[in-house]
Design a protein around this motif. Structure first.
Motif, PDB file in Angstrom:
ATOM      1  N   ALA A 134      -1.886   1.970  -4.867  1.00 24.35           N
ATOM      2  CA  ALA A 134      -2.060   1.847  -3.309  1.00 24.35           C
ATOM      3  C   ALA A 134      -1.463   0.628  -2.662  1.00 24.35           C
ATOM      4  CB  ALA A 134      -3.547   1.835  -3.037  1.00 24.35           C
ATOM      5  N   GLN A 135      -1.423  -0.594  -3.469  1.00 29.27           N
ATOM      6  CA  GLN A 135      -0.713  -1.934  -2.771  1.00 29.27           C
ATOM      7  C   GLN A 135       0.805  -1.570  -2.796  1.00 29.27           C
ATOM      8  OE1 GLN A 135      -2.317  -4.683  -5.487  1.00 29.27           O
ATOM      9  NE2 GLN A 135      -4.085  -5.441  -4.035  1.00 29.27           N
ATOM     10  N   GLU A 136       1.290  -1.240  -3.652  1.00 29.92           N
ATOM     11  CA  GLU A 136       2.637  -0.811  -3.670  1.00 29.92           C
ATOM     12  C   GLU A 136       3.080   0.314  -2.493  1.00 29.92           C
ATOM     13  OE1 GLU A 136       6.663  -1.366  -4.345  1.00 29.92           O
ATOM     14  OE2 GLU A 136       5.061  -2.678  -5.094  1.00 29.92           O
ATOM     15  N   GLN A 137       2.158   1.346  -2.126  1.00 34.64           N
ATOM     16  CA  GLN A 137       2.784   2.202  -1.285  1.00 34.64           C
ATOM     17  C   GLN A 137       2.622   1.570  -0.082  1.00 34.64           C
ATOM     18  OE1 GLN A 137      -0.598   5.036  -1.629  1.00 34.64           O
ATOM     19  NE2 GLN A 137       0.759   6.353  -3.280  1.00 34.64           N
ATOM     20  N   LEU A 138       1.501   0.412   0.400  1.00 40.31           N
ATOM     21  CA  LEU A 138       1.332  -0.074   1.525  1.00 40.31           C
ATOM     22  C   LEU A 138       2.566  -0.948   1.642  1.00 40.31           C
ATOM     23  CD1 LEU A 138      -0.343  -0.715   3.885  1.00 40.31           C
ATOM     24  CD2 LEU A 138      -1.529  -2.294   2.697  1.00 40.31           C
TER      25      LEU A 138
END
Length: 185
Positions: free
Chosen positions: A103-107
């Protein structure tokens, strides 16, 4: 499917996408123009551009997903990706940490692509405004040069002074009537 895409080389993805898009753009070209050479050349060029973009985008996405997932087991990889995209957040701490990393990489990827999105939307709006103002996809003053459909005006191109620029059949446009060979039919 993700494992198969991960193991496929970029050139193979490019070839697969190129063949698929070439078939589609060739069919559209033949339907629209009925010109074989133009359809083949345009299909090859257009599909190469589209296929290159698709193959590189898929490989880039798989690269960042693999970086975010790390060494997670195969079943955790699938569950973490599903949880990051759709939810709910898993209760297993190891799976939760993997989901958080995805999720952090997506953001981070969304923030990185934001300026390009703004530029693309701005160009699309400017293009739409330009097309609405000029009322045509081209900037030519002759409607027969930009559209395959007949012009609603009754003035022949010869009367407007654009016969040599607009009409594919100069003899008909200059005289404003059909050629002599077709008059008796």
């Amino acid at each position: 499917m993700r494992e198969r895409l991960n193991s496929t080389p970029t050139w193979a993805l490019l070839l697969i996408f190129w063949l698929a898009w070439a078939a589609v753009t060739f069919a559209i070209g033949i339907i629209e123009t009925r010109d074989l050479l133009w359809s083949v050349v345009s299909a090859a060029v257009i599909s190469l551009v589209i296929a290159t973009g698709m193959a590189l985008a898929i490989k880039a996405r798989l690269r960042w997903e693999n970086g975010a997932l790390g060494d997670a087991p195969k079943d955790h990889r699938r569950l973490a990706l599903k949880a990051a995209w759709k939810g709910p957040i898993p209760t297993d701490p190891e799976l939760r940490a993997t989901t958080l990393a995805v999720a952090q990489e997506q953001l981070r990827q969304m923030r990185r692509g934001r300026p390009l999105q703004i530029i693309a939307i701005s160009l699309a709006v400017i293009s739409a405004i330009g097309l609405a103002v000029t009322n045509s996809p081209g900037s030519s003053s002759c409607s027969s040069a930009t559209s395959p459909w007949p012009s609603p005006s009754s003035t022949p191109p010869a009367a407007s002074g654009n016969a040599s620029l607009c009409c594919p059949n100069r003899s008909r446009c200059i005289s404003g009537r059909a050629p002599k060979a077709l008059e008796g039919r």
